[in-house]
Design a protein around this motif. Sequence first.
Motif, short mmCIF file in Angstrom:
data_model
loop_
_atom_site.label_atom_id
_atom_site.label_comp_id
_atom_site.label_asym_id
_atom_site.label_seq_id
_atom_site.Cartn_x
_atom_site.Cartn_y
_atom_site.Cartn_z
N LEU A 134 -15.98 -91.72 14.55
CA LEU A 134 -17.28 -90.83 15.09
C LEU A 134 -16.65 -89.54 15.54
O LEU A 134 -17.06 -88.48 15.51
N LEU A 135 -15.62 -89.53 16.34
CA LEU A 135 -14.85 -88.65 17.13
C LEU A 135 -14.15 -87.51 16.00
O LEU A 135 -14.50 -86.23 16.16
N ALA A 136 -13.57 -88.17 14.97
CA ALA A 136 -13.11 -87.27 14.09
C ALA A 136 -14.34 -86.62 13.00
O ALA A 136 -13.95 -85.47 12.83
N TYR A 137 -15.37 -87.11 12.84
CA TYR A 137 -16.53 -86.97 12.03
C TYR A 137 -16.96 -85.80 12.88
O TYR A 137 -17.53 -84.65 12.35
N GLY A 138 -17.30 -85.71 14.33
CA GLY A 138 -17.84 -84.77 15.00
C GLY A 138 -17.01 -83.53 15.04
O GLY A 138 -17.43 -82.23 14.91
N PHE A 139 -15.49 -83.64 14.88
CA PHE A 139 -14.68 -82.54 15.06
C PHE A 139 -14.82 -81.83 13.69
O PHE A 139 -14.90 -80.46 13.63
N VAL A 140 -14.62 -82.29 12.63
CA VAL A 140 -14.99 -81.98 11.31
C VAL A 140 -16.49 -81.12 11.29
O VAL A 140 -16.43 -80.08 10.65
N PHE A 199 -3.72 -93.13 8.61
CA PHE A 199 -4.89 -92.55 8.80
C PHE A 199 -6.09 -93.63 8.64
O PHE A 199 -7.41 -93.58 8.82
N ARG A 200 -5.49 -94.91 8.12
CA ARG A 200 -6.47 -96.00 8.05
C ARG A 200 -7.12 -96.35 9.35
O ARG A 200 -7.90 -97.10 9.77
N ILE A 201 -6.34 -96.02 10.62
CA ILE A 201 -6.74 -96.43 11.60
C ILE A 201 -8.17 -95.73 12.23
O ILE A 201 -8.68 -96.15 12.84
N VAL A 202 -8.48 -94.69 11.51
CA VAL A 202 -9.81 -93.96 11.71
C VAL A 202 -10.90 -94.67 11.22
O VAL A 202 -11.95 -95.04 12.05
N ARG A 203 -10.62 -95.59 10.18
CA ARG A 203 -11.73 -96.41 9.69
C ARG A 203 -11.78 -97.44 10.57
O ARG A 203 -13.01 -98.15 10.51
N VAL A 204 -10.68 -97.94 11.09
CA VAL A 204 -10.94 -99.33 11.79
C VAL A 204 -11.54 -99.18 12.94
O VAL A 204 -12.57 -100.06 13.61
N LEU A 205 -11.32 -97.95 13.72
CA LEU A 205 -12.12 -97.88 15.12
C LEU A 205 -13.05 -96.98 14.91
O LEU A 205 -12.75 -95.70 14.76
N LYS A 206 -14.30 -97.47 14.95
CA LYS A 206 -15.49 -96.75 14.82
C LYS A 206 -15.60 -95.35 15.78
O LYS A 206 -16.10 -94.40 15.16
N GLN A 207 -15.24 -95.83 16.89
CA GLN A 207 -15.23 -94.61 17.96
C GLN A 207 -14.52 -93.58 17.42
O GLN A 207 -14.85 -92.33 17.40
N LEU A 208 -13.06 -93.96 17.02
CA LEU A 208 -12.46 -92.75 16.61
C LEU A 208 -12.94 -92.04 15.43
O LEU A 208 -12.72 -90.89 15.23
#
Length: 179
Positions: free
Chosen positions: A165-171, A154-163
């Motif tokens: 933002l996408l996850a944040y948009g889904f939430v 799950f740390r990959i989400v932190r590293v890739l800012k675009q990912l």
Amino acid sequence: RAPCLELQLTGTAWVDSLLLRYTTPEGVIAWRRWGDDVLNHTIFQSLTAGVILANALCMGMETDLPDFLRWDDLEFFFLVCFIFELGLRMAVAGPSHFVAYKDNPEFAWNAFDLLVVSLGVVDAATSMVVMLGRTLQFATLFRIIRLLRILRAFRIVRVLKQLYLLAYGFVEGASAVFW
């Protein structure tokens, strides 16, 4: 007040731009500014993402092929990489700001990374104790901690800012739908 030193430029454009960017008026190299630039550079973030993905891949392969390779040595390598990255981020931000709750938008991610890496250290330490032949009364607890290694992915989400933002948009979208 510290005396202001005159900066000697080299005449080479890229070296001079680095000197001007990372040198304070007092002539001191601003290593935290440099470290922040390194941490946020695309190459460093890509390397970190690659290590996280390789770790997740190895965890999956370890499940299917438990006797194939020396998985413990590979896990230790990944743990050292994560400790290095966490230590670098902690040194650049400063330990007090790194764990500060107020005025730190990265607090949740910092706490998550610290938790995941700390669990990895506990897992490595318990594995070494088991390798030495000592029995553990809390073996089930340590097996659960070992399973929590998957949180590293799950740390990959932190590293890739675009990912992120996408996850944040889904939430945010999901919260609007279920409101």
